[in-house]
Design a protein around this motif. Structure first.
Motif, PDB file in Angstrom:
ATOM      1  N   ILE A 138       0.814  -1.229   0.000  1.00 10.87           N
ATOM      2  CA  ILE A 138       0.000   0.000   0.000  1.00 10.87           C
ATOM      3  C   ILE A 138       0.849   1.282   0.000  1.00 10.87           C
ATOM      4  N   PRO A 139       1.881   1.425   0.836  1.00  6.99           N
ATOM      5  CA  PRO A 139       2.639   2.688   0.815  1.00  6.99           C
ATOM      6  C   PRO A 139       3.262   2.997  -0.551  1.00  6.99           C
ATOM      7  N   TYR A 140       3.782   1.970  -1.230  1.00  4.45           N
ATOM      8  CA  TYR A 140       4.412   2.201  -2.544  1.00  4.45           C
ATOM      9  C   TYR A 140       3.373   2.632  -3.573  1.00  4.45           C
ATOM     10  N   THR A 141       2.279   1.873  -3.664  1.00  3.41           N
ATOM     11  CA  THR A 141       1.258   2.188  -4.659  1.00  3.41           C
ATOM     12  C   THR A 141       0.597   3.524  -4.355  1.00  3.41           C
ATOM     13  N   LEU A 142       0.317   3.771  -3.069  1.00  2.00           N
ATOM     14  CA  LEU A 142      -0.337   5.027  -2.678  1.00  2.00           C
ATOM     15  C   LEU A 142       0.542   6.228  -3.007  1.00  2.00           C
ATOM     16  N   ASN A 143       1.824   6.136  -2.724  1.00  6.89           N
ATOM     17  CA  ASN A 143       2.740   7.241  -3.041  1.00  6.89           C
ATOM     18  C   ASN A 143       2.745   7.537  -4.535  1.00  6.89           C
ATOM     19  N   MET A 144       2.782   6.479  -5.358  1.00  5.73           N
ATOM     20  CA  MET A 144       2.815   6.685  -6.807  1.00  5.73           C
ATOM     21  C   MET A 144       1.508   7.297  -7.309  1.00  5.73           C
ATOM     22  N   LEU A 145       0.372   6.841  -6.765  1.00 13.03           N
ATOM     23  CA  LEU A 145      -0.916   7.394  -7.194  1.00 13.03           C
ATOM     24  C   LEU A 145      -1.052   8.869  -6.781  1.00 13.03           C
ATOM     25  N   ILE A 146      -0.552   9.206  -5.586  1.00 13.46           N
ATOM     26  CA  ILE A 146      -0.599  10.614  -5.159  1.00 13.46           C
ATOM     27  C   ILE A 146       0.204  11.485  -6.121  1.00 13.46           C
ATOM     28  N   GLU A 147       1.386  11.009  -6.517  1.00 13.75           N
ATOM     29  CA  GLU A 147       2.200  11.773  -7.471  1.00 13.75           C
ATOM     30  C   GLU A 147       1.493  11.907  -8.814  1.00 13.75           C
ATOM     31  N   VAL A 148       0.823  10.832  -9.242  1.00 13.63           N
ATOM     32  CA  VAL A 148       0.099  10.865 -10.525  1.00 13.63           C
ATOM     33  C   VAL A 148      -1.023  11.892 -10.478  1.00 13.63           C
ATOM     34  N   PHE A 149      -1.825  11.874  -9.419  1.00 16.88           N
ATOM     35  CA  PHE A 149      -2.978  12.782  -9.343  1.00 16.88           C
ATOM     36  C   PHE A 149      -2.538  14.234  -9.126  1.00 16.88           C
ATOM     37  N   ASN A 150      -1.378  14.428  -8.516  1.00 21.89           N
ATOM     38  CA  ASN A 150      -0.894  15.799  -8.311  1.00 21.89           C
ATOM     39  C   ASN A 150      -0.443  16.458  -9.610  1.00 21.89           C
ATOM     40  N   THR A 151      -0.257  15.641 -10.665  1.00 24.00           N
ATOM     41  CA  THR A 151       0.186  16.222 -11.944  1.00 24.00           C
ATOM     42  C   THR A 151      -0.972  16.813 -12.747  1.00 24.00           C
ATOM     43  N   VAL A 152      -2.211  16.582 -12.289  1.00 25.23           N
ATOM     44  CA  VAL A 152      -3.360  17.117 -13.040  1.00 25.23           C
ATOM     45  C   VAL A 152      -3.432  18.631 -12.854  1.00 25.23           C
ATOM     46  N   PRO A 153      -3.406  19.399 -13.934  1.00 29.32           N
ATOM     47  CA  PRO A 153      -3.498  20.869 -13.793  1.00 29.32           C
ATOM     48  C   PRO A 153      -4.812  21.266 -13.137  1.00 29.32           C
ATOM     49  N   SER A 154      -4.731  22.165 -12.154  1.00 37.52           N
ATOM     50  CA  SER A 154      -5.954  22.583 -11.448  1.00 37.52           C
ATOM     51  C   SER A 154      -6.929  23.276 -12.391  1.00 37.52           C
ATOM     52  N   GLY A 155      -6.407  23.873 -13.475  1.00 33.92           N
ATOM     53  CA  GLY A 155      -7.272  24.571 -14.431  1.00 33.92           C
ATOM     54  C   GLY A 155      -8.272  23.638 -15.097  1.00 33.92           C
ATOM     55  N   LEU A 156      -7.858  22.389 -15.358  1.00 33.48           N
ATOM     56  CA  LEU A 156      -8.764  21.440 -16.003  1.00 33.48           C
ATOM     57  C   LEU A 156      -9.956  21.129 -15.105  1.00 33.48           C
ATOM     58  N   LYS A 205     -13.941  12.219 -11.439  1.00 32.64           N
ATOM     59  CA  LYS A 205     -14.110  10.994 -12.235  1.00 32.64           C
ATOM     60  C   LYS A 205     -13.660  11.188 -13.676  1.00 32.64           C
ATOM     61  N   HIS A 206     -14.083  12.299 -14.301  1.00 27.13           N
ATOM     62  CA  HIS A 206     -13.829  12.470 -15.728  1.00 27.13           C
ATOM     63  C   HIS A 206     -12.490  13.143 -16.030  1.00 27.13           C
ATOM     64  N   VAL A 207     -12.012  13.985 -15.126  1.00 30.65           N
ATOM     65  CA  VAL A 207     -10.758  14.711 -15.391  1.00 30.65           C
ATOM     66  C   VAL A 207      -9.569  14.025 -14.724  1.00 30.65           C
ATOM     67  N   VAL A 208      -9.718  13.734 -13.436  1.00 24.07           N
ATOM     68  CA  VAL A 208      -8.566  13.207 -12.679  1.00 24.07           C
ATOM     69  C   VAL A 208      -8.331  11.723 -12.973  1.00 24.07           C
ATOM     70  N   ILE A 209      -9.405  10.923 -12.914  1.00 24.16           N
ATOM     71  CA  ILE A 209      -9.221   9.472 -13.087  1.00 24.16           C
ATOM     72  C   ILE A 209      -9.036   9.117 -14.566  1.00 24.16           C
ATOM     73  N   ARG A 210      -9.993   9.520 -15.406  1.00 28.62           N
ATOM     74  CA  ARG A 210      -9.896   9.134 -16.822  1.00 28.62           C
ATOM     75  C   ARG A 210      -8.697   9.745 -17.523  1.00 28.62           C
TER      76      ARG A 210
END
Length: 295
Positions: free
Chosen positions: A162-180, A196-201
């Motif tokens: 869990i710590p490894y996967t969670l850390n990677m997912l947090i980094e992935v979601f933090n790359t989404v521009p707030s403007g979108l 659902k449509h912007v962050v996940i997809r």
């Protein structure tokens, strides 16, 4: 002065290329080394016979690895089923809904969990998870179990990954521009619809990559799983039964039973097989990421 700069530039370029080449060829060198050490067993058994037979009698020269492969796959699959929803929902909450103060608290906690030695998870599994699984065995399966089982291994492995996967997912979601996300909200979407449509997809490749690395790490984990999984050479679909994953086979027996003919080669074949399976898992997820990017 100019000559000195040119020499420094060439030296810097040389050591950078050298380290890069070393990293690139390292898996190949390990693979060749393991194959050479395992080669004697191929003189008596075919690859398919070793992989798909279940009879394990080293003293008679019979080596069937299927129970070990099935045990590794089963424990890894269970850990993934436990890990995937927990990590995805936790990462979404921390990056999209939680206050910044909570993220600052959670990051050190996640880092501590990631840095704990696997033997600590193993001891915790023996003290907590094994009795818990044993208590569940009669109500859920109808037969008693010692608790040393595939399910216990899957739970302990899930907590470790869990710590490894969670850390990677947090980094992935933090790359989404707030403007979108703000644009989606301005068009009338709810917060959850925007997530659902912007962050996940929009981050399918990153999510798949995080899960792929988590599965590859889970497949190779040894000590903690070995301590709670029971180490019985048997392929069974019942999660309350014991199993014997490949890493546990190598860790338990290497150096102790090498007087048996071909046993050294058999254990090297187990390590070779483990490496090949992890490479296949990584290649599969790379292919999945490539396919997802094209959608």
């Amino acid at each position: 002065m100019q000559l000195r700069r040119q020499i420094i530039d060439k030296l810097n370029g040389f050591w950078m290329i050298t380290t890069l080449v070393t990293i690139l060829i390292l898996p190949l060198v390990i693979c060749i080394g393991l194959y050479i050490k395992a080669a004697p067993i191929f003189e008596q058994h075919s690859f398919l016979e070793l992989v798909f037979t279940s009879k394990w009698e080293p003293s008679r020269g019979t080596f069937g690895f299927w129970p070990f492969i099935a045990g590794s796959l089963y424990v890894t699959l269970l850990s993934f089923l436990f890990t995937a929803p927990v990590c995805l929902l936790a990462a979404l909450y921390l990056t999209q809904f939680a206050p910044r103060a909570l993220i600052r608290i959670m990051h050190p906690v996640i880092d501590v969990l990631a840095g704990l030695p696997s033997v600590i998870y193993g001891v915790w599994g023996i003290l907590v998870i094994v009795p818990f699984v044993s208590a569940l065995s009669v109500p859920l399966s109808g037969s008693p179990s010692s608790g040393y089982s595939v399910l216990a291994g899957g739970i302990v492995l899930a907590v470790m990954v869990i710590p490894y996967t969670l850390n990677m997912l947090i980094e992935v979601f933090n790359t989404v521009p707030s403007g979108l996300k703000e644009a989606s909200l301005s068009l009338g979407a709810t917060m959850w619809e925007s997530v659902k449509h912007v962050v996940i997809r929009g981050n399918y490749p990153g999510i798949i990559s995080a899960y792929g690395l988590g599965i590859a790490k889970a497949f190779g984990e040894t000590i903690a799983v070995m301590m709670v999984v029971g180490n019985v050479v048997k392929a069974s679909g019942n999660p309350f039964n014991a199993a014997y994953p490949l890493p546990a086979l190598i860790a338990n027996n290497y150096g102790e039973m090498l007087s048996i003919p071909m046993y050294d080669s058999a254990l090297m074949f187990a390590a070779f097989l483990l490496l090949i399976i992890i490479l296949v898992i990584n290649l599969f997820f790379r292919l999945l990421i490539h396919k997802t990017k094209r959608l």
